[in-house]
Every structure is written in structure tokens, then in C-alpha cells.
Design a protein around this motif. Structure first.
Motif, mmCIF file in Angstrom:
data_model
loop_
_atom_site.group_PDB
_atom_site.id
_atom_site.type_symbol
_atom_site.label_atom_id
_atom_site.label_comp_id
_atom_site.label_asym_id
_atom_site.label_seq_id
_atom_site.Cartn_x
_atom_site.Cartn_y
_atom_site.Cartn_z
ATOM 1 N N THR A 149 0.815 -1.212 0.000
ATOM 2 C CA THR A 149 0.000 0.000 0.000
ATOM 3 C C THR A 149 0.851 1.266 0.000
ATOM 4 O OG1 THR A 149 -0.139 -0.102 2.399
ATOM 5 C CG2 THR A 149 -1.951 -1.079 1.184
ATOM 6 N N ALA A 150 2.161 1.118 -0.229
ATOM 7 C CA ALA A 150 3.032 2.285 -0.172
ATOM 8 C C ALA A 150 2.699 3.267 -1.291
ATOM 9 C CB ALA A 150 4.487 1.848 -0.290
ATOM 10 N N GLN A 151 2.789 4.553 -0.987
ATOM 11 C CA GLN A 151 2.608 5.612 -1.984
ATOM 12 C C GLN A 151 3.964 6.262 -2.230
ATOM 13 O OE1 GLN A 151 0.053 6.826 -3.601
ATOM 14 N NE2 GLN A 151 -1.831 6.418 -2.535
ATOM 15 N N PRO A 152 4.289 6.681 -3.412
ATOM 16 C CA PRO A 152 3.532 6.537 -4.652
ATOM 17 C C PRO A 152 3.721 5.186 -5.336
ATOM 18 C CG PRO A 152 5.464 7.893 -5.001
ATOM 19 C CD PRO A 152 5.470 7.517 -3.565
ATOM 20 N N ILE A 153 4.783 4.444 -4.995
ATOM 21 C CA ILE A 153 5.033 3.192 -5.697
ATOM 22 C C ILE A 153 4.900 2.035 -4.719
ATOM 23 C CG2 ILE A 153 6.792 1.832 -6.897
ATOM 24 C CD1 ILE A 153 6.048 4.019 -8.653
ATOM 25 N N ALA A 154 4.041 1.055 -5.064
ATOM 26 C CA ALA A 154 3.882 -0.115 -4.204
ATOM 27 C C ALA A 154 5.090 -1.035 -4.362
ATOM 28 C CB ALA A 154 2.603 -0.853 -4.578
ATOM 29 N N GLN A 155 5.545 -1.602 -3.270
ATOM 30 C CA GLN A 155 6.676 -2.529 -3.314
ATOM 31 C C GLN A 155 6.138 -3.945 -3.191
ATOM 32 O OE1 GLN A 155 9.908 -1.212 -3.564
ATOM 33 N NE2 GLN A 155 8.826 0.727 -3.725
ATOM 34 N N MET A 156 6.309 -4.727 -4.267
ATOM 35 C CA MET A 156 5.756 -6.078 -4.257
ATOM 36 C C MET A 156 6.871 -7.106 -4.311
ATOM 37 S SD MET A 156 2.379 -5.847 -4.532
ATOM 38 C CE MET A 156 1.145 -4.635 -4.957
ATOM 39 N N GLY A 157 7.518 -7.372 -3.208
ATOM 40 C CA GLY A 157 8.545 -8.411 -3.164
ATOM 41 C C GLY A 157 8.077 -9.522 -2.248
ATOM 42 N N VAL A 158 7.950 -10.743 -2.786
ATOM 43 C CA VAL A 158 7.339 -11.796 -1.965
ATOM 44 C C VAL A 158 8.368 -12.742 -1.352
ATOM 45 C CG1 VAL A 158 5.210 -11.736 -3.261
ATOM 46 C CG2 VAL A 158 6.970 -13.335 -3.927
ATOM 47 N N LYS A 159 9.655 -12.483 -1.607
ATOM 48 C CA LYS A 159 10.673 -13.408 -1.085
ATOM 49 C C LYS A 159 10.565 -13.595 0.433
ATOM 50 C CE LYS A 159 15.604 -13.964 -1.721
ATOM 51 N NZ LYS A 159 16.748 -13.258 -2.334
ATOM 52 N N PRO A 160 10.436 -12.508 1.212
ATOM 53 C CA PRO A 160 10.333 -12.732 2.666
ATOM 54 C C PRO A 160 9.126 -13.571 3.045
ATOM 55 C CG PRO A 160 10.385 -10.368 2.161
ATOM 56 C CD PRO A 160 10.355 -11.090 0.861
ATOM 57 N N LEU A 161 8.025 -13.443 2.285
ATOM 58 C CA LEU A 161 6.818 -14.191 2.625
ATOM 59 C C LEU A 161 6.994 -15.680 2.323
ATOM 60 C CD1 LEU A 161 4.149 -11.737 1.177
ATOM 61 C CD2 LEU A 161 5.262 -11.709 3.390
ATOM 62 N N ILE A 162 7.633 -15.978 1.162
ATOM 63 C CA ILE A 162 7.860 -17.387 0.817
ATOM 64 C C ILE A 162 8.778 -18.022 1.857
ATOM 65 C CG2 ILE A 162 8.823 -18.939 -0.904
ATOM 66 C CD1 ILE A 162 8.046 -16.956 -3.036
ATOM 67 N N TYR A 163 9.878 -17.326 2.180
ATOM 68 C CA TYR A 163 10.814 -17.862 3.170
ATOM 69 C C TYR A 163 10.101 -18.072 4.497
ATOM 70 C CZ TYR A 163 15.123 -17.413 0.471
ATOM 71 O OH TYR A 163 16.110 -17.575 -0.457
ATOM 72 N N GLY A 164 9.301 -17.094 4.906
ATOM 73 C CA GLY A 164 8.593 -17.188 6.178
ATOM 74 C C GLY A 164 7.717 -18.425 6.226
ATOM 75 N N THR A 165 6.949 -18.648 5.131
ATOM 76 C CA THR A 165 6.057 -19.806 5.083
ATOM 77 C C THR A 165 6.845 -21.108 5.193
ATOM 78 O OG1 THR A 165 4.735 -18.510 3.558
ATOM 79 C CG2 THR A 165 4.185 -20.810 3.750
ATOM 80 N N LEU A 166 7.941 -21.204 4.411
ATOM 81 C CA LEU A 166 8.699 -22.447 4.405
ATOM 82 C C LEU A 166 9.357 -22.711 5.757
ATOM 83 C CD1 LEU A 166 10.284 -22.355 0.838
ATOM 84 C CD2 LEU A 166 8.319 -23.636 1.642
ATOM 85 N N TRP A 167 9.931 -21.671 6.357
ATOM 86 C CA TRP A 167 10.582 -21.845 7.659
ATOM 87 C C TRP A 167 9.600 -22.352 8.691
ATOM 88 C CZ3 TRP A 167 15.394 -21.445 9.843
ATOM 89 C CH2 TRP A 167 16.434 -20.936 9.045
ATOM 90 N N VAL A 168 8.447 -21.689 8.785
ATOM 91 C CA VAL A 168 7.483 -22.055 9.822
ATOM 92 C C VAL A 168 6.985 -23.484 9.600
ATOM 93 C CG1 VAL A 168 5.200 -21.555 10.728
ATOM 94 C CG2 VAL A 168 6.774 -19.708 10.313
ATOM 95 N N SER A 169 6.679 -23.841 8.341
ATOM 96 C CA SER A 169 6.144 -25.171 8.074
ATOM 97 C C SER A 169 7.185 -26.236 8.350
ATOM 98 C CB SER A 169 5.693 -25.278 6.621
ATOM 99 O OG SER A 169 4.945 -24.169 6.276
ATOM 100 N N LEU A 170 8.426 -25.961 7.922
ATOM 101 C CA LEU A 170 9.504 -26.925 8.151
ATOM 102 C C LEU A 170 9.686 -27.156 9.645
ATOM 103 C CD1 LEU A 170 11.618 -28.363 6.297
ATOM 104 C CD2 LEU A 170 13.252 -26.709 7.183
ATOM 105 N N GLY A 171 9.715 -26.066 10.401
ATOM 106 C CA GLY A 171 9.858 -26.180 11.851
ATOM 107 C C GLY A 171 8.722 -27.004 12.440
ATOM 108 N N ALA A 172 7.507 -26.748 11.961
ATOM 109 C CA ALA A 172 6.344 -27.451 12.500
ATOM 110 C C ALA A 172 6.455 -28.939 12.243
ATOM 111 C CB ALA A 172 5.071 -26.895 11.875
ATOM 112 N N ILE A 173 6.859 -29.301 11.028
ATOM 113 C CA ILE A 173 6.867 -30.716 10.689
ATOM 114 C C ILE A 173 8.013 -31.422 11.415
ATOM 115 C CG2 ILE A 173 8.268 -31.017 8.580
ATOM 116 C CD1 ILE A 173 4.602 -31.928 9.058
ATOM 117 N N LEU A 174 9.141 -30.732 11.606
ATOM 118 C CA LEU A 174 10.258 -31.331 12.349
ATOM 119 C C LEU A 174 9.856 -31.599 13.798
ATOM 120 C CD1 LEU A 174 13.446 -29.477 11.087
ATOM 121 C CD2 LEU A 174 12.650 -31.796 10.594
ATOM 122 N N LEU A 175 9.013 -30.739 14.350
ATOM 123 C CA LEU A 175 8.554 -30.950 15.724
ATOM 124 C C LEU A 175 7.468 -32.016 15.787
ATOM 125 C CD1 LEU A 175 8.264 -27.286 17.039
ATOM 126 C CD2 LEU A 175 9.822 -29.041 17.858
#
Lengths: 287, 385
Positions: B149-175
Motif C-alpha cells: 500500500t506504499a505511496q507513490p510506488i507499491a513494493q511487491m517483493g514476496v521473497k520474505p513471505l515465501i521464506y517465512g512460510t517455508l521456515w514455519v512449516s519446516l519447523g512445524a513438521i520437524l517438531l
């Protein structure tokens, strides 16, 4: 086969029940002395207007109120076009909008129905009791990261924000951070309750919440908007007399020629009952 | 027959819809529709990257020199700032001189960068409009900043979100996997009949608790626990998400693997014991290999729940969109992002479509995991026979 039948039945039942509700609506509208009012505008005012409309309709069957969101700008445009009776606004009219109304020879009445104020909160164990706007800006944009830079202990600052979908997020950004973006390592939580919980249990935490949410688990900070000369303590009183800087009035705006029609709704909003709803929804009442 | 066909068609339609909406993000520019960014014609900076525009408006870049231009301070301008330069009279009663005044301002301020609606762009526009590229797939995937939602230019980088999802899921399954397997073995092979009839309903009850309750439990109990155990400044971390998800995935894993183990033919177990194998040897030489496919099925369903889980994760992981380096940092996952932001994203807009594109990424990840596990189980079963 039975299951298939069931699946076919479900939408049918759905359709039937929809139809029933609609006929009831029509019945209400066609009553002789019924008033039907549309309210449109700010999403910040929306929950308040919605709740008030519900209570009013419960109390008086002749009144029918439709509340639509979309933002202050949308509401005012609709008021200019005459497609709504009341516009909800979380800011004053801009010069441009005032000009449009004078062009249309419409006189607009603005009624303040509540105030919306934000408090900056920290963990009760935190020694810091006051911050300036500039310091807050630097904390939330990630330039200040340790409490000792603002006169506290040597501990990392953990800043909590609301999600970007929240009106509070935008309000804080515009009002306190000079429209700069939040740092990307700011933690964001989906609800005010979650922020209170998190700040209450995290030592180095700082966050912001609606003034009405204050609880004993967190400490409120005084803020200064004049580079630290005077610090104002957040309270319902200081929000009301406008000395507390992070606050804004919420308006109902309507055409003066239309005043008779909307009187019931505006009066209800200003009545003790209406003002009680204001505190319930989380805003600052007028009295 | 009919209902399975209907289900397949529905699934295909949903996937189709998801990808159509998601692909829309790559046909758009990351600037609000009908707005433009302009600089003075004398400005030598030809191209500004979206991330640089954000830094300019956050006042992290304050001189054109930093972008390879002249040594000139950057003057920020948004349409609302016009009153700082001109009085209302100068702008005209109905702002009819607004375009001219912006024109004039841009012409006489060499260091300006202006963001305004193209309604106010004068016919003889004297500034230079900045070209803004459409969002590219590679930028979308490798971008490291998520400010939709940044003005004037929106920043759409999804790398942190993909990493976040994978880390959390991996941790969950290892536990969850070791604990779940141990519990399943105990329930099916070791526990007495009475103990099992008591424990199994209790474990199944875990699956019936709404996820938002798990989230609140995590926020109140697990988050402070992690904070004090690891002496962290903040308890909302990927680990907290993993622990909550592990608890949520346990009933699935336990129930399915236990059922599979109990299906081991009595004759096989008795033969093994008769040959002198101990109880433990029977478990890991006979029972586990026999029920391998059931155990993997339980694990997949567990992972599936972990990756797609929204509410519980939204409440305990802190949701900061930064690339995590350890599990002890706040993370933001894809489902949490979609749930938190979709409600306010204008229908059909850039942000809305970007969230659908996130949904596509999530779909591809889960689909990939399922295919992988399918492949592994197939290979195993071939070996066995």
C-alpha cells in the motif's frame, strides 16, 4: 444419489430464504410515514454508524438506514451528487470539496459525532514515559532501535503496528510518521487486543492503540508535537479539548435543506445512547 | 460418480480462477491508476527503480547525486503540497489554474519529483514523466520488500513471505513428526486397550479446537515462554508459529499413522515375535515398513495443514515481512498476509491481484510437496513387492 440431492437442495433453500428477507424489507419501506436514509463515507466511522443505525432501527420501526463505506472522499462525492443523505467523514472538508459545494449552491452542515484518538503504549516496566513526534517517527521507521537512545534502558525496541488494512495504520502513518513508510521489521498484529497483549508481555515493546482501549497491562506515553517543549498526557479529556495531538474528529455531514430528514439519525448519534455506543465501538465520546 | 465429477470440476475452476486473477498483477504498473510521477526536464536521471522511489519519498535518498544525477537536493511534491507554494487565489476558485501551477513549479524547481493525478497534467506539460515498468515475475519473486500500500510506488517483493512460510512449516513438521510417530506407535502397539480408548478420543478432540483458539493460546502461553527461554527481545517468532502448528498437525498425524499401524496383519507380527524378535524390533522392522504409506499420508496432511494455516500463525509470528535467518525471528507467512490484507484491498486492483498471485505460489508449493511425497511412496511400494 442422496448426497447429490442434498447438494441440489442447498442452493435452493438459500434462494428461498433470500427471497423471504427481501419481501420483508419492501414491507417496511412502504409504510406510510417511514423514513429511509442513506449514510456513506469513511470506513473509520463505519462501525460506529452501523451500530447506531442498528440500534435506531430496533427502537423505531419507521426508520430505515443504509450504511455504506468506501472512504471519506467517496462519501463527500456522493453528497455532492446527491446520492447520499449523510456523508461520514474522518477529516475536515478539503478546499476543493468546499468549492464544489459552493458551486452547487449547497450549504453543508458538519456535526462532530465522536473523536478518534491514538495512544502510544509501552510495557509497564519501561522507564520511558514520554516521547516526541520525531522520536516516534524514527522508532517506527527503524532509525532508533534501542531504548537508551531515547533515555531508557539498554534494550532493543520492539515496535508493533496494526495490519496495513487498518485505518489506524494509515492514520498513524500520516499523522505521526510524516507519511513515511514503516520499517519492514515492524511487527504487525491483526487486532488491537493482540497489540495490548503483546506489549503487556514484551519488555521492550512499543505500540499504538485507540485511546478507548487503555488497560492496566500497558503504560501510556505522553507525546510532544513541539520538539519536546510540552508533553501531553493522553486522556479522554485532553482528546476532547484538542490539546492531545494524535486525535481527529469524526463527522456526519449533510445538506442543510435536508436537515429535517436526517434529524432522527443525527439526534440519535448525539444522544446519551448514541454516545454510549461511541465508547463501545472504541472512540472518544463528545461529553 | 456425479459428485466426484462435480468436485473435480469445481477444483479445476477454482485453480483456473486463482491463476487468472493472480496473473493480472503482471499486467499492471506499481503506481495508482491515473497518477504519474514527473521530474524536471533538465534532470539527468533517466531511470529510477521502484525501490529507489520509495527511498526518495521516505527521505532516505535526499540528493539526486545518489542516483547518478547532478548534486541537487531532491524536492518532494505531492498534489496536496501545492498550497505550500501558491495561495488559494492563485490556484483559482475552482482550482482551474492547478495544472498550470504544477507545470510552473516543475519548470522552475530543478530538483523536484512530483506525484499527482494526470487530471492535473497540463496540455503543454513542461516536465518529464517518469517511465514506470510493469511488475516483472522475477522482480515479484526476488523482491525483498513487501509494502503493497506504499505511496507513490507499491513494493511487491514476496521473497520474505515465501521464506517465512517455508521456515514455519519446516519447523512445524520437524517438531510434529517425531512426536506424532512416537505417540502413534505407543497407541497402536504398546498401550493397553483401556488407555487407548481413553487417549484416542482426547487426541482427536485436539482437531476440533478452532484455530483462532490455538492462536490465542500461542500468544498468551507459548510466546512468553519462548521469549524467556531463549532470552529474546520479542517472543513472536517463527518458532512460536511452528510450535502452534505442530500441536495443530499432531492429531492428523497420530490418527492416520495409528490407523495404518493397526492394519498390520496379526500373522506378520506374530511370525516376527515367534522368530525371536523383540517387541521393538517387530515395531521397526515389521510394523513401520508395512504402514509406511499411511504414515506418509498423515505427514502430508499435517504439512498441508501447517502451510495453509492462517489465523493461528497470524497471531503468533509477529508478521514482520523480513527474510528470516533463524526460527527465532519474526516472520510473515503467505496465508497470514492474504487473510490480513484481502479485506481492504480494492477489488480488481493491483494489491488484490498480488494477493491472488501469492495464493498461486502457495498452491504451487503444496502441489509440489504432494507430488514429491507421492513419488517417494510409489518408489517404496515398488521396492517392497
Amino acid at each position: 444419489m442422496n448426497k447429490t440431492k442434498l447438494f441440489l437442495m442447498l442452493p435452493l433453500i438459500g434462494m428461498l430464504s433470500c427471497g423471504k428477507a427481501k419481501t420483508e424489507d419492501k414491507g417496511a419501506e412502504s409504510k406510510a410515514n417511514a423514513i429511509s436514509v442513506t449514510i456513506k463515507g469513511s470506513d473509520t466511522v463505519l462501525p460506529l454508524a452501523q451500530k447506531e443505525a442498528e440500534d435506531l432501527m430496533k427502537a423505531d420501526a419507521n426508520v430505515s438506514v443504509t450504511v455504506v463505506g468506501g472512504g471519506t472522499g467517496v462519501g463527500l462525492t456522493a453528497l455532492i451528487d446527491g446520492t447520499t443523505d449523510i456523508a461520514m467523514a474522518s477529516r475536515d472538508m478539503k478546499t476543493e470539496e468546499k468549492l464544489k459545494f459552493s458551486e452547487m449552491k449547497k450549504e453543508i452542515e458538519e456535526v462532530i459525532i465522536a473523536y478518534d484518538a491514538l495512544t502510544v503504549i509501552v510495557n509497564p516496566a519501561n522507564k520511558v514515559g514520554k516521547l516526541t513526534r520525531e522520536q516516534l517517527e524514527k522508532i517506527f521507521t527503524g532509525q532508533i532501535t534501542n531504548w537508551k537512545e531515547v533515555g531508557g534502558e539498554d534494550a532493543k525496541i520492539v515496535a508493533y503496528s496494526r495490519e496495513s488494512s487498518s485505518g489506524t495504520y494509515e492514520f498513524f502513518k500520516d499523522e505521526v510518521m510524516g507519511k513515511k513508510n514503516y520499517a519492514s521489521n515492524i511487527l504487525s498484529l491483526p487486532a488491537t487486543g493482540a497489540i495490548v497483549q503483546a506489549v503487556g508481555q514484551t519488555k521492550g515493546a512499543i505500540g499504538y492503540i485507540g485511546l478507548a482501549y487503555e488497560t492496566k497491562e500497558v503504560k501510556q506515553l505522553s507525546v510532544s508535537y513541539d520538539q519536546g517543549k510540552t508533553f501531553i498526557e493522553p486522556s479522554v479529556a485532553s482528546a476532547k479539548d484538542k490539546s492531545y495531538p494524535i486525535s481527529r474528529p469524526l463527522f456526519y455531514m449533510f445538506d442543510k435543506t435536508n436537515a429535517a430528514k436526517v434529524k432522527t439519525i443525527v439526534d440519535f448519534a448525539l444522544s446519551p445512547e448514541g454516545q454510549k455506543i461511541v465508547s463501545e465501538v472504541g472512540y472518544v465520546p463528545l461529553k | 460418480m456425479l459428485s466426484s465429477a462435480a468436485t473435480s470440476i469445481t477444483v479445476i475452476l477454482i485453480v483456473f480462477f486463482l491463476f487468472i486473477e493472480g496473473a493480472g498483477v503482471f499486467t499492471k504498473k506499481p503506481i495508482d491508476d491515473g497518477f504519474l510521477l514527473a521530474v524536471s526536464v533538465d534532470n539527468q536521471v533517466k531511470k529510477i527503480k521502484p525501490s529507489e522511489i520509495k527511498d526518495i519519498y521516505d527521505q532516505k535518498i535526499t540528493n539526486w547525486k545518489q542516483l547518478g544525477g547532478k548534486d541537487l537536493p531532491i524536492v518532494l511534491f505531492r498534489a496536496g503540497d501545492i498550497t505550500d507554494y501558491y495561495t488559494e487565489e492563485e490556484l483559482g476558485k475552482n482550482f482551474e489554474f492547478f495544472p498550470d501551477k504544477i507545470n510552473e513549479l516543475i519548470a522552475k524547481t530543478p530538483g523536484i519529483i512530483a506525484f499527482f493525478s494526470d487530471k492535473y497534467k497540463a496540455k503543454d506539460f513542461k516536465g518529464r514523466e517518469l517511465d514506470i515498468d510493469k511488475i516483472k515475475v522475477s522482480e515479484f519473486l526476488s523482491g525483498e520488500e513487501w509494502f503493497p500500500t506504499a505511496q507513490p510506488i507499491a513494493q511487491m517483493g514476496v521473497k520474505p513471505l515465501i521464506y517465512g512460510t517455508l521456515w514455519v512449516s519446516l519447523g512445524a513438521i520437524l517438531l510434529a513428526l517425531p512426536i506424532g510417530l512416537a505417540a502413534a506407535i505407543y497407541l497402536s502397539e504398546i498401550a493397553k486397550k483401556r488407555t487407548r480408548s481413553l487417549l484416542k478420543p482426547l487426541i482427536e478432540l485436539l482437531a476440533a479446537i478452532p484455530s483462532v483458539v490455538y492462536g490465542f493460546f500461542g500468544l498468551v502461553i507459548i510466546v512468553p515462554l519462548i521469549q524467556s527461554t531463549f532470552d529474546l527481545p520479542v517472543g513472536e517468532t517463527g518458532l512460536a508459529g511452528s510450535v502452534v502448528l505442530a500441536i495443530m498437525a499432531l492429531p492428523t498425524i497420530i490418527t492416520i499413522s495409528e490407523d495404518a499401524m493397526r492394519n498390520t496383519p496379526r500373522a506378520m507380527k506374530e511370525a516376527s515375535l515367534a522368530l525371536g524378535a523383540s517387541k521393538w524390533q517387530t515395531i521397526y522392522k515389521i510394523v513401520i515398513p508395512y504402514s509406511a504409506s499411511g504414515i506418509t499420508a498423515g505427514a502430508i496432511l499435517g504439512i498441508g495443514r501447517a502451510i495453509g494455516e492462517t489465523m493461528a500463525v497470524l497471531m503468533v509470528t509477529g508478521n514482520a515481512a523480513v527474510i528470516p535467518h533463524t526460527l527465532l525471528e519474526p516472520v510473515r507467512t503467505i496465508p497470514a498476509t492474504i487473510a490480513a490484507e484481502l479485506g481492504e484491498a480494492p477489488n480488481g486492483g493491483l494489491h488484490y491481484e498480488a494477493l491472488f498471485a501469492l495464493g498461486c505460489i502457495l498452491f504451487i508449493i503444496t502441489f509440489g510437496i504432494n507430488m514429491l511425497v507421492e513419488l517417494v511412496t510409489n518408489r517404496n511400494s515398488h521396492k517392497k513387492h
